[in-house]
Write an enzyme that holds these catalytic residues in place. Structure first.
Site, PDB file in Angstrom:
ATOM      1  N   ASP A 126      14.884  13.513   3.996  1.00  0.00           N
ATOM      2  CA  ASP A 126      13.504  13.837   3.711  1.00  0.00           C
ATOM      3  C   ASP A 126      12.588  13.916   5.081  1.00  0.00           C
ATOM      4  OD1 ASP A 126      11.514  14.893   2.083  1.00  0.00           O
ATOM      5  OD2 ASP A 126      10.739  12.935   1.931  1.00  0.00           O
ATOM      6  N   HIS A 133      -1.028  16.245   6.096  1.00  0.00           N
ATOM      7  CA  HIS A 133      -0.334  14.905   5.790  1.00  0.00           C
ATOM      8  C   HIS A 133      -0.130  13.756   6.534  1.00  0.00           C
ATOM      9  CE1 HIS A 133       1.894  12.286   2.876  1.00  0.00           C
ATOM     10  NE2 HIS A 133       2.993  12.327   3.636  1.00  0.00           N
ATOM     11  N   GLU A 199       5.097  13.576  -4.253  1.00  0.00           N
ATOM     12  CA  GLU A 199       4.811  14.262  -2.982  1.00  0.00           C
ATOM     13  C   GLU A 199       5.455  15.910  -3.134  1.00  0.00           C
ATOM     14  OE1 GLU A 199       6.880  12.168   0.252  1.00  0.00           O
ATOM     15  OE2 GLU A 199       5.049  10.995   0.354  1.00  0.00           O
ATOM     16  N   GLU A 201       6.649  19.163  -1.877  1.00  0.00           N
ATOM     17  CA  GLU A 201       7.542  19.501  -1.094  1.00  0.00           C
ATOM     18  C   GLU A 201       8.282  20.551  -1.171  1.00  0.00           C
ATOM     19  OE1 GLU A 201       9.866  16.491   1.020  1.00  0.00           O
ATOM     20  OE2 GLU A 201       8.320  14.586   0.476  1.00  0.00           O
ATOM     21  N   ASP A 231       8.957  14.331  -4.391  1.00  0.00           N
ATOM     22  CA  ASP A 231       9.618  13.106  -3.750  1.00  0.00           C
ATOM     23  C   ASP A 231       8.549  12.232  -4.346  1.00  0.00           C
ATOM     24  OD1 ASP A 231      10.656  10.968  -2.097  1.00  0.00           O
ATOM     25  OD2 ASP A 231       9.528  11.541  -0.421  1.00  0.00           O
ATOM     26  N   ARG A 235       3.999   3.818  -3.539  1.00  0.00           N
ATOM     27  CA  ARG A 235       3.034   3.476  -2.450  1.00  0.00           C
ATOM     28  C   ARG A 235       3.124   2.010  -1.947  1.00  0.00           C
ATOM     29  NH1 ARG A 235       3.818   7.992  -0.045  1.00  0.00           N
ATOM     30  NH2 ARG A 235       2.715   9.902  -1.258  1.00  0.00           N
ATOM     31  N   GLN A 238       6.279   0.752  -0.612  1.00  0.00           N
ATOM     32  CA  GLN A 238       6.625   1.535   0.640  1.00  0.00           C
ATOM     33  C   GLN A 238       5.598   0.621   1.729  1.00  0.00           C
ATOM     34  OE1 GLN A 238       5.409   5.717   0.630  1.00  0.00           O
ATOM     35  NE2 GLN A 238       5.897   6.137   2.791  1.00  0.00           N
ATOM     36  N   LYS A 251      11.273   5.331  -2.050  1.00  0.00           N
ATOM     37  CA  LYS A 251      11.648   6.743  -2.155  1.00  0.00           C
ATOM     38  C   LYS A 251      12.899   6.995  -3.114  1.00  0.00           C
ATOM     39  CE  LYS A 251       8.355   8.175   0.830  1.00  0.00           C
ATOM     40  NZ  LYS A 251       7.505   9.420   0.508  1.00  0.00           N
ATOM     41  N   THR A 255      14.099  11.966  -7.021  1.00  0.00           N
ATOM     42  CA  THR A 255      13.624  13.074  -6.292  1.00  0.00           C
ATOM     43  C   THR A 255      13.848  14.254  -7.294  1.00  0.00           C
ATOM     44  OG1 THR A 255      14.440  12.182  -4.231  1.00  0.00           O
ATOM     45  CG2 THR A 255      13.702  14.427  -4.306  1.00  0.00           C
ATOM     46  N   GLU A 361      -3.258  10.966  -0.950  1.00  0.00           N
ATOM     47  CA  GLU A 361      -4.196  11.729  -0.124  1.00  0.00           C
ATOM     48  C   GLU A 361      -5.484  12.138  -1.045  1.00  0.00           C
ATOM     49  OE1 GLU A 361      -0.748  13.977   1.325  1.00  0.00           O
ATOM     50  OE2 GLU A 361      -2.357  14.454   2.964  1.00  0.00           O
TER      51      GLU A 361
HETATM   52 MN    MN Z   1       8.517  13.087   1.239  1.00  0.00          MN
END
Ligand code: MN
Length: 419
Positions: A126, A133, A199, A201, A231, A235, A238, A251, A255, A361
């Site tokens: 990834d 971002h 996420e 993607e 994904d 948080r 992370q 992560k 996915t 975000e």
């Molecule tokens: Mn990602």
């Protein structure tokens, strides 16, 4: 502008379908009375290509490649075979075919099918290649002056993820437990994630193996197709674990990918360049021709049993690095790439607030809650939320779409170690 290619299957000629004859994406499906098998989406139908191959109407190669419920064996045949097969399939499904009656028995209504993983993911990487971002997240974590790390404009930054937790759209995702420590906590705790996120993607699928460094052009030629990719990201886990080696357990829960592989061939008319370079790239990373795609993307969130809200709209063309650039960079070390490798683009966010591809975000780290159509607010995902990604490249009265990439958040287990 790309125009509709007409099919004898009426639903494929609608301007609203994701799956006109122009598209022909590849998936794996099953029905109540058939085991998982390879199929191709056309309008509201699926063409059973295993059936077509067994009946001798369509040949993929020798030995036949559709005996297993995955597209890996087909990918291994290489680009010439990919193009030959797509051409033959397109001729069979085009308005003016003589073989309509022979193909008809191999159509299955999409509504009666269950979708499975379209390919076996060999390995999963990834990236972090969307500039908006990276600037948003960097601003939140390090302040606006240090938002972009010094390497960002020179390297597509990535990490090696887990192929084992890639799942197909429709698979529930359980909120993970993990070790976390907020800045105001004295010591870390092991607890259910409180800041579970998505996420937005795109995923690129490698269809040709490599054994040494490759050019960006060679990388582009090696890509088989694209899927939507979510994904899922914890948080709070992370934030505590990511330094100095990057994301790990945050992560690794899941996915999710969309079930239909949209081929590079179908996306060809929608190629577009990456944005203007802010720092000249080293020659090995320079894009010889446009290698991104103009694909509009949308994220919706539906609380359990309630109406869905669109929470973000953006475009794949916002990426700073294309999948071909990422793949070329991936091989610089000599790292071999395999058929079935999956590359996540990195979160795709546009320049405005409505274009942000993650709740981190959208809610600015939980400081600006989002109000949904249902009247509820969200900083991060709640149990029971269904998150859906959708996307399509759009021509004149035709769309080459991806279907949806959806997943529902299940509550964390009461005790993850209970046996
Ligand atoms: Mn990602």
């Amino acid at each position: 502008m790309t125009a509709l290619r007409r099919s004898w299957i009426d639903s494929a000629n609608s301007p609203d379908t994701d799956f006109p004859l122009n598209n022909l994406p590849y998936g794996v499906f099953s029905t109540e009375d058939s085991a998982p098998r390879c199929g191709v989406a056309i309008g509201d139908q699926i063409v059973d290509v295993k059936g077509l191959e067994e009946a001798g109407i369509l040949t993929s190669g020798e030995p036949p490649v559709f005996s297993k419920p995955s597209w890996n064996a087909f990918m291994e045949l290489g680009p010439e075979a990919w193009n030959g097969f797509r051409g033959a399939l397109m001729a069979l499904l085009a308005e003016k075919t003589g073989l309509k009656e022979r193909v008809k028995p191999y159509l299955v209504p999409m509504a009666e099918a269950r979708m499975h993983m379209p390919f076996e993911v060999s390995e999963y990487t990834d990236f972090y290649a969307g500039k908006n971002h990276a600037v948003n997240v960097g601003t939140m974590f390090r302040g606006p002056e240090n938002a972009l790390p010094p390497n960002w404009l020179h390297i597509p930054i990535g990490y090696n993820g887990r192929a084992s937790s890639v799942v197909v759209s429709g698979t529930d995702v359980r909120r993970p437990w993990g070790q976390l420590k907020a800045p105001d906590m004295e010591a870390p705790v092991f607890a259910p994630c409180k800041r579970f996120d998505l996420e937005l993607e795109m995923g690129a699928i490698v269809g040709v193996p490599s054994s040494g460094p490759i050019t960006v052009q060679e990388a582009d030629d090696m890509i088989f197709g694209y899927v939507l990719l979510n994904d899922w990201s914890a948080r709070d886990i992370q934030a505590w674990e990511y330094q100095p080696l990057g994301p790990f357990q945050a992560k690794a829960t899941a996915t999710t990918i969309s079930p239909w592989i949209v081929t590079k061939a179908a996306l060809e008319p929608f190629r577009t360049s990456t944005p203007e370079r802010e720092k000249e790239l080293l020659p090995y990373l320079q894009e010889p021709t446009p290698m991104l795609y103009d694909i509009t993307l949308e994220v919706t969130l539906a609380p359990d049993g309630k109406e869905a809200s669109t929470i973000a709209r953006t475009n794949y063309s916002q990426m700073y690095y294309s999948a071909a650039q990422q793949l070329a960079h991936h091989t610089t070390s000599g790292c071999p790439m395999r058929v079935g490798d999956l590359l996540g683009s990195g979160t795709i966010s546009g320049p405005t607030k409505a274009e942000r591809g993650s709740l981190l975000e959208l809610s600015w780290g939980g400081k600006e809650p989002l109000t949904l159509e249902s009247g509820e607010t969200r900083n991060f995902l709640e149990d029971g939320d269904t998150l859906t990604l959708a996307g399509a490249a759009k021509g004149d009265g035709v769309r080459v779409g991806f279907g949806v990439c959806a997943g529902k958040v299940l509550p964390a287990l009461d005790d993850p170690f209970k046996r």
